[in-house]
Enzyme design. Structure first.
Site, PDB file in Angstrom:
ATOM      1  N   CYS A   1      -2.072   9.343   2.386  1.00 61.39           N
ATOM      2  CA  CYS A   1      -1.764   8.892   1.028  1.00 61.39           C
ATOM      3  C   CYS A   1      -2.915   9.126   0.056  1.00 61.39           C
ATOM      4  O   CYS A   1      -2.704   9.120  -1.162  1.00 61.39           O
ATOM      5  CB  CYS A   1      -1.332   7.419   1.017  1.00 61.39           C
ATOM      6  SG  CYS A   1      -2.491   6.311   1.805  1.00 61.39           S
TER       7      CYS A   1
ATOM      8  N   GLU B   1       0.885  -1.175   0.000  1.00 61.03           N
ATOM      9  CA  GLU B   1       0.000   0.000   0.000  1.00 61.03           C
ATOM     10  C   GLU B   1       0.917   1.218   0.000  1.00 61.03           C
ATOM     11  O   GLU B   1       1.494   1.571   1.015  1.00 61.03           O
ATOM     12  CB  GLU B   1      -0.912  -0.004   1.232  1.00 61.03           C
ATOM     13  CG  GLU B   1      -1.844  -1.196   1.306  1.00 61.03           C
ATOM     14  CD  GLU B   1      -2.806  -1.272   0.137  1.00 61.03           C
ATOM     15  OE1 GLU B   1      -3.132  -0.216  -0.457  1.00 61.03           O
ATOM     16  OE2 GLU B   1      -3.229  -2.378  -0.204  1.00 61.03           O
TER      17      GLU B   1
END
Length: 470
Positions: free
Chosen positions: A281, A247
């Site tokens: 993010c 991720e």
């Protein structure tokens, strides 16, 4: 000075390597923990291997009980956990409280999913050779998981490694970010009270050299990493035969079409663009606004950004606090200065004040500038205009990242076009790309990662199918 022993397979221990933890807002060390020694690293792996069979054979109800207990305990210790998170990461307390609530939910969902590990019967008589035969497909835990987490969500991103691993029946060894290890050690205090066997969970703050052993070590069966793209893809190259779940970074975009409520979208955009100083993010970094409403949106957005309150993260009214460290504040300053020198226009912000970088809105940014091409991971947003929806989608896809994107539109046709043509892991309709429900599939394409998290999806990443033919 608070002291936090590290958690080695059921035991809380110290080591000779002291790790001071700094409060980013105050600028001084307020707590002390330890970096795991080579011997402690070996103990954690040995204990994890010892309990691998126990974890694999643990019945669903026992995993459910452990996960449910962890969820309840997180909820019951909400304030303490949030304050710990706030002190170590500089995250405003209202966002810290929300993260703790999400972590409790993450473990609660994992408790439920532990009862739903799939299995299936399949018919094999599709060919003459399979006549009178059938198959039973079951999923089995892959083995020991190496979990490596970043600083920005010190408890919920840890939960997204630990909860699925327990539900899948995999022991997990966690390396938290060196700047924010305390939340995971608070979590270890809770896990230590469950019925999980020693070795099911360890928390090992480590220096980079020792931590890299987890990537190379063949005794780990799964590597689950959340962090920067450069580091993640390098890990994948070195991970050997492990199953790898990445991720990574994002450069999230928002398309804003005519006909929407600009005041409402601006209000949400201020949160999507500047919460936790953009250190998320799926932070809304690039905004593409239809040319007919561009000026109205840009003026309202810049004015809203100017009015955000920045200051002490413990203040419940604080919108924006310090960045995680001075180095990152300096980096953001350098990237914005580079853009301005190249012709970008600053609508607001564009300044650093000690560890703060003021909420910044830029226009007239070129595609190759770092604030547009890279993940800024700071309180910086760029605004651009478009004429056609197809053009906007093309601009979103021009990034090397592909985590999540958002579309504000009232057109069903545009929704369908976006979903079918945006090259990202998730499309969010009429909300920010920062939206994430913890049970939904979450992950990206291109440089943004490999595989999916979201409890059920992460569980399946940590298990492998086996068929019995009879």
């Amino acid at each position: 000075m608070l002291e936090y022993p590290i958690y080695i397979a059921g035991n809380f221990e110290k080591s000779a390597k002291v790790l001071d933890v700094y409060n980013p807002f105050k600028g001084y060390a307020f707590a002390r923990t330890y970096q795991a020694s080579d011997e402690q690293y070996e103990t954690a792996i040995s204990k994890a291997l010892d309990c691998r069979k126990i974890m694999a054979e643990m019945p669903s109800f026992e995993k459910y009980q452990a996960l449910h207990f962890i969820s309840d305990s997180i909820a019951n210790n909400r304030q303490v956990l949030a304050e710990t998170l706030c002190y170590e990461s500089g995250k405003p307390i209202r966002y810290a409280l929300a993260e703790v609530d999400r972590a409790a939910q993450t473990f609660l969902v994992a408790a439920e999913e532990a009862k739903r590990i799939p299995k299936e019967y399949i018919s094999l008589d599709w060919t003459p050779a399979g006549n009178k035969k059938e198959g039973l497909v079951k999923y089995f835990p892959c083995g020991v998981v190496a979990g490596i987490t970043p600083f920005n969500f010190p408890i919920n991103l840890v939960a997204h490694k630990v909860a699925p691993a327990i539900a899948a029946g995999c022991p997990i060894i966690l390396k938290p970010a060196s700047s924010t290890p305390l939340s995971s050690l608070e979590l270890a205090k809770i896990v230590a009270k469950t019925n999980l066997p020693p070795g099911a969970f360890s928390v090992l703050p480590m220096d980079r050299k020792t931590g890299n052993k987890m990537v190379l070590d063949e005794r780990f069966n799964v590597l689950s990493f959340t962090g920067s793209a450069d580091v993640g893809w390098e890990m994948k190259k070195n991970a050997g035969k492990k199953r790898v779940l990445l991720e990574l970074g994002g450069n999230a975009a928002v398309i804003v079409c005519p006909g929407i409520n600009i005041e409402e979208v601006v209000k949400k955009s201020l949160v999507g663009g500047f919460s936790y100083s953009g250190q998320i993010c799926i932070h809304a970094q690039r905004f593409f606004i239809h040319k007919n409403i561009f000026n109205e949106f840009a003026n309202a957005f810049a004015e809203g950004a100017k009015n955000l309150k920045y200051g002490d993260p413990k203040d419940p009214d604080t919108d924006v606090s310090v960045m995680i460290d001075q180095a990152n504040a300096d980096r953001v300053e350098a990237w914005v200065n580079e853009a301005v020198e190249g012709g970008a226009k600053v609508l607001c912000g564009g300044k650093k004040e000690n560890g703060f970088y003021l909420p910044t809105v830029l226009t007239e940014v070129k595609q190759e500038m770092k604030v547009c091409a890279e993940e800024v991971f700071g309180p910086v947003v760029i605004l651009d205009s478009f004429s056609t929806f197809e053009e906007a989608v093309e601009k979103v896809n021009s990034s090397k990242f592909g985590l999540q994107a958002a579309v504000y539109t009232n057109s069903v046709t545009e929704v369908e076009y976006a979903f079918n043509n945006l090259y990202v892991g998730g499309v969010i309709l009429n909300d920010m790309p920062t939206f994430r429900a913890d049970h939904m599939p979450y992950g990206g394409v291109k440089d943004s990662g490999l595989g999916r998290e979201g409890i059920r999806y992460a569980i399946m990443e940590m298990m492998e199918p086996r068929i019995l033919v009879k």
